[in-house]
Design an enzyme around this catalytic site. Structure first.
Site, PDB file in Angstrom:
ATOM      1  N   HIS A  61       0.861  -1.192   0.000  1.00 16.50           N
ATOM      2  CA  HIS A  61       0.000   0.000   0.000  1.00 16.50           C
ATOM      3  C   HIS A  61       0.890   1.233   0.000  1.00 16.50           C
ATOM      4  O   HIS A  61       1.269   1.757   1.043  1.00 16.50           O
ATOM      5  CB  HIS A  61      -0.924   0.000   1.221  1.00 16.50           C
ATOM      6  CG  HIS A  61      -1.970   1.073   1.174  1.00 16.50           C
ATOM      7  ND1 HIS A  61      -3.323   0.795   1.127  1.00 16.50           N
ATOM      8  CD2 HIS A  61      -1.880   2.423   1.162  1.00 16.50           C
ATOM      9  CE1 HIS A  61      -4.004   1.925   1.094  1.00 16.50           C
ATOM     10  NE2 HIS A  61      -3.138   2.935   1.116  1.00 16.50           N
ATOM     11  N   ARG A 116       3.252  16.129 -15.533  1.00 17.54           N
ATOM     12  CA  ARG A 116       2.611  16.654 -16.742  1.00 17.54           C
ATOM     13  C   ARG A 116       3.128  16.060 -18.039  1.00 17.54           C
ATOM     14  O   ARG A 116       2.538  16.289 -19.093  1.00 17.54           O
ATOM     15  CB  ARG A 116       2.780  18.178 -16.790  1.00 17.54           C
ATOM     16  CG  ARG A 116       2.213  18.879 -15.564  1.00 17.54           C
ATOM     17  CD  ARG A 116       2.344  20.377 -15.667  1.00 17.54           C
ATOM     18  NE  ARG A 116       1.903  21.043 -14.446  1.00 17.54           N
ATOM     19  CZ  ARG A 116       1.908  22.357 -14.278  1.00 17.54           C
ATOM     20  NH1 ARG A 116       2.318  23.138 -15.272  1.00 17.54           N
ATOM     21  NH2 ARG A 116       1.509  22.889 -13.133  1.00 17.54           N
ATOM     22  N   GLU A 247     -11.049   3.935   6.197  1.00 17.17           N
ATOM     23  CA  GLU A 247      -9.946   4.804   6.628  1.00 17.17           C
ATOM     24  C   GLU A 247     -10.493   5.986   7.416  1.00 17.17           C
ATOM     25  O   GLU A 247     -10.018   6.289   8.511  1.00 17.17           O
ATOM     26  CB  GLU A 247      -9.153   5.296   5.415  1.00 17.17           C
ATOM     27  CG  GLU A 247      -7.991   6.208   5.776  1.00 17.17           C
ATOM     28  CD  GLU A 247      -7.234   6.710   4.554  1.00 17.17           C
ATOM     29  OE1 GLU A 247      -6.165   7.301   4.751  1.00 17.17           O
ATOM     30  OE2 GLU A 247      -7.709   6.526   3.412  1.00 17.17           O
TER      31      GLU A 247
END
EC number: 3.5.4.40
Length: 387
Positions: A61, A116, A247
């Site tokens: 994770h 980008r 969460e």
């Protein structure tokens, strides 16, 4: 004799495979060990920190953009001068101090906006792998949000080529095996779900390293069941289901992830401790939780480390893996998360080795790969204890 591992924040030396340093090398001055001062928990013995630094690990994770080091973030911010992200790595410390989960998402998205071009994607991916290798991460399933990049104009084919090129280079140069989890940014709605599912299931685009399908972003106001059709498509295409749940919301969100999204692992699952039936279900079905202790404190999902429910998970028999989530943003790394777990759970070297093997077993690596890393963990631990 200097240990064969280095602090990724203080060196650009070649990465070597870890081996336990001799007894005389343990407890040496800070700066000669893999953890920097602010990450060394004084409640964890220095020997144990040194053991953790060389322990082979898997991480399940950890987010792609969220793993960008301050050096890489500042470099990208300098490339794109219209960004509000600081170009000074020192200023990033304050920038990465969060008031709550919503603030974290805002900051996270500002860093996402720095990615980008395909060159940005490759640089980020390669450098994340370099940092992992220095922490002895042998295998990682890196969560990537392709929608965030393609919507900013990066060609989808070029994006896939960039992550795959970095993956192959990292494995060849560092020995760290990367696999991908493509996740839906929940805050972007069903448009992002459709796009992510398409990219994950189109054989012309789907990258070789893709193994799973996830769901991230805010949980409040983002119901899990609405994403069922997209998870169904991904699962039908052979991908594993690994959504975030529980969460910042209650255990019902975890149930929804299990029932509607057919989750094989749960990202965070922090609130599962509030529901004994859910804990029993997770334990009985051997469904692992991807636990990220420091992240939960940084986003205010849990008030203090001492209140973290990891102890309840272990007592209930739920499989637990240790992860760093968005490490530079939370001022942590995977080694530190293992030290936190050692303190919270009262673990010694053997206990930490078992925890590392939990991560390997819960991964989507093939059986020979799992056996190879598990054997390496056992060999390392035996050599350490015998020295």
């Amino acid at each position: 004799m200097r240990p064969a591992y280095d602090d990724p924040r203080t060196t650009d030396q070649p990465i070597t495979r870890a081996r336990p340093p001799p007894r005389a090398a343990r407890g040496r001055r800070l700066g000669e060990e893999p953890l920097t001062e602010h990450l060394v928990d004084p409640d964890v013995p220095r020997d144990l920190h040194a053991f953790i630094a060389g322990l082979p690990k898997a991480e399940l994770h950890v987010h792609h953009v969220g793993s960008a080091s301050p050096r890489i973030v500042s470099e990208l911010a300098a490339r794109h001068a219209d960004s509000k992200v600081p170009t000074d790595p020192e200023a990033l410390v304050d920038y990465f101090t969060f008031t709550d989960f919503a603030h974290f998402i805002d900051v996270y998205l500002s860093v996402v906006d720095l990615i980008r071009t395909p060159e940005d994607v490759r640089l980020l991916t390669y450098e994340v792998a370099r940092d992992m290798a220095r922490q002895q991460v042998r295998y990682a399933e890196l969560t990537i949000t392709p929608f965030s990049s393609t919507r900013r104009g990066i060609d989808e084919g070029a994006f896939m080529d960039a992550i795959e090129d970095a993956r192959k280079a990292a494995e060849a140069e560092f020995g760290t095996v990367l696999r991908w989890c493509f996740d839906i940014p929940g805050e972007a709605g069903l448009e992002s779900a459709e796009e992510t599912a398409r990219l994950a299931t189109d054989d012309r685009l789907r990258p070789e390293g893709l193994v799973s399908f996830g769901l991230g972003g805010p949980e409040i106001g983002v119901a899990r069941p609405q994403f069922k059709p997209y998870f169904d498509r991904a699962i039908a295409a052979g991908l594993h289901s690994v959504p975030h749940a529980g969460e910042t919301t209650g255990p019902q969100t975890v149930w929804e992830a299990l029932i509607d999204l057919r989750a094989e692992r749960i990202g965070h699952g922090t609130s599962s401790a509030q529901d004994p039936k859910l804990l029993a279900h997770l334990a009985e079905r051997r469904i692992p939780l991807e636990v990220c202790p420091t992240s939960n404190i940084a986003t205010r999902a849990v008030r203090t480390l001492d209140e973290h429910p990891i102890k309840e998970f272990v007592r209930a028999g739920v499989p637990v893996t240790i992860n760093s989530d968005d490490p530079p943003m939370f001022g942590t790394d995977l080694n530190n998360e293992y030290a936190v777990a050692a303190r919270l759970l009262g673990l010694d070297e053997r206990g930490l080795a078992d925890l590392a093997k939990n991560g390997v077993e819960a991964s989507f690596l093939d059986a020979p790969g799992k056996a190879r890393i598990a054997d390496e963990i056992d060999t390392y631990t035996a050599a350490w204890l015998a020295s």
